[in-house]
Design an enzyme around this catalytic site. Structure first.
Site, PDB file in Angstrom:
ATOM      1  N   GLU B  40      38.042   3.249  36.877  1.00 46.73           N
ATOM      2  CA  GLU B  40      36.609   3.982  37.653  1.00 46.73           C
ATOM      3  C   GLU B  40      37.166   4.842  36.439  1.00 46.73           C
ATOM      4  OE1 GLU B  40      37.102   5.119  41.326  1.00 46.73           O
ATOM      5  OE2 GLU B  40      35.210   6.090  41.665  1.00 46.73           O
ATOM      6  N   LYS B 110      28.654   1.206  42.850  1.00 47.65           N
ATOM      7  CA  LYS B 110      29.609   1.717  44.122  1.00 47.65           C
ATOM      8  C   LYS B 110      28.223   1.504  44.862  1.00 47.65           C
ATOM      9  CE  LYS B 110      33.826   4.272  45.205  1.00 47.65           C
ATOM     10  NZ  LYS B 110      34.660   5.270  45.052  1.00 47.65           N
ATOM     11  N   CYS B 143      37.221   1.185  43.662  1.00 43.49           N
ATOM     12  CA  CYS B 143      37.829   2.197  44.813  1.00 43.49           C
ATOM     13  C   CYS B 143      37.690   2.349  45.990  1.00 43.49           C
ATOM     14  CB  CYS B 143      37.504   3.514  43.934  1.00 43.49           C
ATOM     15  SG  CYS B 143      38.898   4.322  44.783  1.00 43.49           S
TER      16      CYS B 143
END
Lengths: 265, 265
Positions: B40, B110, B143
């Site tokens: 990321e 995300k 994540c």
């Protein structure tokens, strides 16, 4: 809001219900808690050779095992969740009964049957339930249900603080994966497993892994039993912790779900 | 059906995109694989003091970082999935780009932002995607998405064989929990994390935990990196294993789901 939860990890003698109940009485000497969880099928053992054999050992939800545990629950003033081969008419379920000082409260019939259990039991056809047991909201799932994240998720979204998880584990992953179940849902989980070996069917030796445990909503293992001994344990938990789904000022694990974007059907 | 997957675990210098790209070039010397996953935000670092600061480092999905990685993908004949601060009009996303020998393939923004990321980024508003990258169907999540079982589940139910998981992990649980994600979905997962410390905001020291890893559908950790060094790794995986959702003759983890009994809304 403290609440004392515990488990018994036993080693049943296959088919000898009375001996196994008596053994539990012995293991429970001095046991003090608000909630006790016993393993899946704790009075019968696991490895049924046929559905008929399970039927011979099955009881109704109001049968002698429930009577035995209810008497203990009254005597000790606690709630008990325990595995049972449940007969209901022609059906046989891998169930857990829920009882307490005032008598039988409910049951759960396992919805995800493992391996040859599908030849022995009927699958449950009701959602995993949540019960108010004193101040705690306790959800019930059984053993292999852990493998499906939807089971614990459904219980947590139905407001369970604690997941009671009677088990007979033969694969290695569950104790560690229950930490993930607690982290993702911010619940407590009590896995009550058994120990010992069953080899009633040629070529099918089952070694049960024990490691009964209590995990908290932060993923801490509060207690974990051995892999080979009969044991009991009690720990004090804080129900408020399980009702706090925030993990920092910005993230609430329930409010942050993006239900509109999931594809789960 | 073998497929070689790998990751780079880097330690970016905050804000120095060019230095970080050059460092990647160095770390990739001799790298041979079919799919490479980078962390990321791998070119910028993580701890933005403000949305403006992120905006200053943001690029469009066709910007110089994508150009850099696409050139590498052409040169090495592989696919790459990597974190990017993505600008699109006035919006800024914590994205992952997907590129290959024939150029940019797609992106994922995300959907579960962690902590103060909510002050910096806009949340994605599209489901996590699955891309056909050669013979593999590769899903992307970033994540903190790991904490929500619905993310990996959605990708797996959309036929992902592999989950590419660019990360900047600061909490301890993810590497272990990704084993559960693989077990419950029978997929491979490649978590590409970073190492190092950022303390750009007084009182907020972030220590990134590394431990980038590849896990298989049986929950085996095929490779796990250190917690404090820049590293790369490549392993060969068998895509057929991820397409076999059976764990024994009676249980198929997808067919056994009891969607009618779950309460997930």
């Amino acid at each position: 809001m403290t609440y004392r939860v515990g488990f018994i990890q036993n080693q049943p003698v296959f088919g000898d219900i009375e001996a196994n109940r008596n053994r539990i009485t012995h293991l429970l000497e001095g046991f003090e808690a608000d909630l006790l969880v016993l393993p899946e099928l704790f009075t019968t053992g696991y490895q049924f050779a046929s559905r008929e054999e399970a039927n011979d050992l099955a009881e109704t939800i109001s049968g002698p095992t429930t009577e035995f545990l209810t008497a203990f629950a009254k005597n000790k003033n606690l709630f008990i969740i325990a595995g049972l081969v449940e007969r209901d008419g022609d059906a046989i379920y891998n169930s857990s009964l829920v009882t307490g000082p005032d008598g039988l409260i409910g049951r759960y019939r396992k919805i995800h049957l493992f391996d040859t259990e599908k030849n022995i039991f009927d699958a449950g056809d009701e959602p995993p339930p949540v019960f108010e047991l004193g101040p705690a909201r306790v959800g019930v799932m059984i053993c292999f249900d852990w493998r499906f994240p939807e089971t614990a998720r459904s219980l947590a979204l139905s407001n369970a603080d604690v997941i009671a998880h009677p088990s007979n584990l033969v694969l290695p992953h569950c104790p560690q994966s229950m930490i993930t179940r607690c982290l993702e849902n911010r619940v407590y989980a009590i896995t009550a497993d058994r120990v010992g070996i069953e080899q009633r069917i040629p070529g099918e030796t089952l070694t049960f892994i024990g490691q009964s445990q209590v995990v908290d909503p932060d993923g801490n293992v509060l207690v974990r039993a051995s892999s080979d001994r009969e044991e009991s344990a009690v720990v004090e938990i804080d129900l408020a912790k399980a009702r706090q789904k925030s993990i920092n000022p910005a993230n609430d694990l329930f409010r942050d779900r993006r239900v509109d974007l999931y594809r789960l059907s």
